[in-house]
Design an enzyme around this catalytic site. Structure first.
Site, mmCIF file in Angstrom:
data_model
loop_
_atom_site.group_PDB
_atom_site.id
_atom_site.type_symbol
_atom_site.label_atom_id
_atom_site.label_comp_id
_atom_site.label_asym_id
_atom_site.label_seq_id
_atom_site.Cartn_x
_atom_site.Cartn_y
_atom_site.Cartn_z
ATOM 1 N N GLY A 229 7.577 -6.028 5.499
ATOM 2 C CA GLY A 229 7.582 -5.041 6.555
ATOM 3 C C GLY A 229 8.870 -5.101 7.344
ATOM 4 O O GLY A 229 9.882 -5.644 6.898
ATOM 5 N N ILE A 230 8.812 -4.519 8.528
ATOM 6 C CA ILE A 230 9.976 -4.546 9.399
ATOM 7 C C ILE A 230 9.748 -5.553 10.512
ATOM 8 O O ILE A 230 8.611 -5.851 10.878
ATOM 9 C CB ILE A 230 10.249 -3.153 9.994
ATOM 10 C CG1 ILE A 230 11.615 -3.134 10.682
ATOM 11 C CG2 ILE A 230 9.135 -2.733 10.944
ATOM 12 C CD1 ILE A 230 12.073 -1.753 11.068
ATOM 13 N N GLY A 231 10.825 -6.105 11.020
ATOM 14 C CA GLY A 231 10.711 -7.057 12.106
ATOM 15 C C GLY A 231 11.530 -8.300 11.836
ATOM 16 O O GLY A 231 12.121 -8.473 10.760
ATOM 17 N N GLU B 245 6.265 -0.602 0.624
ATOM 18 C CA GLU B 245 6.082 0.696 1.277
ATOM 19 C C GLU B 245 7.253 1.038 2.174
ATOM 20 O O GLU B 245 7.575 2.197 2.393
ATOM 21 C CB GLU B 245 4.762 0.757 2.056
ATOM 22 C CG GLU B 245 4.769 0.098 3.423
ATOM 23 C CD GLU B 245 4.302 -1.337 3.391
ATOM 24 O OE1 GLU B 245 3.566 -1.736 4.295
ATOM 25 O OE2 GLU B 245 4.661 -2.071 2.456
ATOM 26 N N ILE C 174 -1.009 -10.793 14.358
ATOM 27 C CA ILE C 174 -1.020 -11.044 15.797
ATOM 28 C C ILE C 174 -1.823 -12.287 16.167
ATOM 29 O O ILE C 174 -1.414 -13.071 17.020
ATOM 30 C CB ILE C 174 -1.571 -9.806 16.535
ATOM 31 C CG1 ILE C 174 -0.596 -8.629 16.381
ATOM 32 C CG2 ILE C 174 -1.838 -10.105 18.007
ATOM 33 C CD1 ILE C 174 -1.107 -7.308 16.913
#
Length: 462
Positions: free
Chosen positions: A239-241, A262, A337
């Site tokens: 993912g992003i981050g 994705e 999280i």
């Protein structure tokens, strides 16, 4: 799907056998209009789709918002994945005019959702196109951003094919913001100009997502994943981050990596330039990076522009579990999280406060877990504590926290303190391994809480 063409001068409607396949040229031409003229077609009660991520058509969004206020529209539903830039249609001044309906929550809609002025749909990223194909959500007007038509009349959805392809296939009216800054990408995102009802000159810089400075904790998590869990020849999803970026930055010594994800960002460009990404062993699109949408800087957009090394596809394909599972050594890296001592994973909310979305986490966690070669690695990662020093490994999830990835889905969980492998572990074993990678300041309290919850001591033994 049958589609009406504009009324002829004689007043008699013309019928044309319409194909919803965006690659298919039609015998019609779009009308070139100003943004204000184009969005004036939106009326009360309509459902409007907005192209997402870096492809957010900001000029059309702004014009739509002003049109809604000026025309005193009511009950316009605006659906989208996360979008970039301002989303003024979610402002309190637009209550009753527009109501946002997010399939993944961006920062520009988060407050409106948590204040009750906007909505969120929990849904797997792979299944969003089904909402349109099954007419669960009927799109009246689609606002998308595309590259200029080429000599054959074809435009590109550019940085975001994701669910936008399904949206234009099913929308009753399509408006395109034509932007020379939008990269032309290969794959499923091609759309012939004849499918547009209106086109708008929309030269504008794409919204950029600049990476933040990484902390020592994030760099350590990235190092652990890269050195301990990513094999040469692996196919990556990330993912992003900062944590995915930290992983990518630690992979410079790897060989023959593939990308089937994705989304991806600038860190992949570094690996390509270093010669680490060859996509040699991939089952689908061998030799090519496969993605569905992009978030990053202009460097990333320039990299994918007219580049056959990158294929942008419909998210129902990219995130399809059987498709993912066929890639060699499929390694899915996602963040979360909060995790409880049994392995339940919260990823879309902080207690009752909605934060992001389900996204593609479960699609790829499952695809990697059931990989055809038996070598897939589903990985979840997070710092061991919050910015306030609270443990993110907890005895019980916060009230209202949403379990995105169930305890049965979890294989690897990584913090800066190590790697916990939970697959096949019973509850007290899980508690033991999770406590080992919790922050040392919280381990004693977690051990006591584990005993109170499980009525036995956490243990590595079966």
């Amino acid at each position: 799907m049958a589609r009406w063409l504009p009324r002829l001068k004689s007043g008699v409607r013309n019928y044309y056998s319409y194909s919803s396949e965006p690659f298919h040229p039609l015998k019609r031409a779009p009308a070139w209009k100003s943004a204000d003229e184009a969005v004036s077609v939106i009326k009360s009660g309509d459902v409007v789709f907005i192209h997402g991520a870096a492809a957010t058509p900001l000029k059309l969004v702004e014009a739509m918002t002003e049109h809604g206020k000026r025309a005193a529209l009511k009950d316009v539903s605006v659906c989208h994945i996360h979008t970039e830039g301002p989303a003024h249609y979610t402002d309190p001044s637009c209550e009753g005019i527009f109501r946002s309906n997010s399939f993944f929550i961006g920062s520009n809609c988060r407050r409106a959702i948590n204040d009750g002025r906007a909505d969120y749909v929990p849904i797997f990223l792979s299944e969003i196109p089904l909402l349109f194909h099954k007419n669960i959500i009927n799109i009246d007007v689609a606002l998308v951003q595309v590259s200029p038509p080429d000599k054959h009349g074809f435009c590109s959805l550019g940085t975001s094919v994701d669910c936008a392809r399904a949206a234009v296939q099913n929308a009753k009216y399509i408006i395109g913001q034509v932007n020379p800054c939008m990269p032309r990408t290969f794959g499923d995102g091609v759309i012939h100009k004849s499918h547009f009802d209106a086109m708008v000159d929309g030269l504008d810089n794409l919204p950029e997502h600049c990476p933040k400075e990484r902390s020592d904790v994030e760099n350590e998590i990235g190092r652990l994943i890269a050195e301990e869990l990513v094999d040469n020849g692996a196919t990556l999803q990330m993912g992003i981050g900062n944590i995915p970026d930290a992983v990518l930055a630690s992979l410079k010594g790897h060989k023959d990596l593939g990308v089937h994800s994705e989304m991806f960002s600038d860190g992949v460009v570094d690996l390509v330039e270093a010669g680490c990404v060859t996509n040699t062993h991939k089952f689908y699109h061998p030799g090519k990076i496969t993605g569905s949408f992009l978030v990053g800087t202009r460097r990333l957009f320039d990299f994918v522009d007219n580049n056959p090394f990158v294929v942008m596809c419909d998210v129902s394909f990219v995130n399809n579990i059987p498709v993912i599972a066929k890639n060699p050594r499929m390694t899915a890296i996602n963040s979360c999280i909060e995790v409880d001592l049994t392995g339940q994973v919260v990823s879309d909310s902080i207690g009752t406060r909605m934060y992001s979305g389900v996204g593609g986490q479960v699609d790829f966690i499952r695809g990697a877990a059931v990989g055809r070669d038996g070598l897939g690695k589903p990985i979840l990662a997070m710092p061991s504590t919050t910015s306030r020093g609270e443990s993110k490994i907890v005895p019980f999830l916060k009230q209202g926290g949403g379990v995105v990835t169930t305890r049965a889905h979890v294989h690897y969980l990584v913090t800066e303190w190590g790697i916990a492998y939970l697959f096949g572990k019973n509850l007290r074993q899980r508690a033991y391994h999770l406590i080992k990678i919790a922050h040392p300041d919280h381990r004693e309290a977690l051990e006591k809480a584990s005993f109170e919850r499980l009525k036995c001591m956490p243990s590595p033994d079966p």
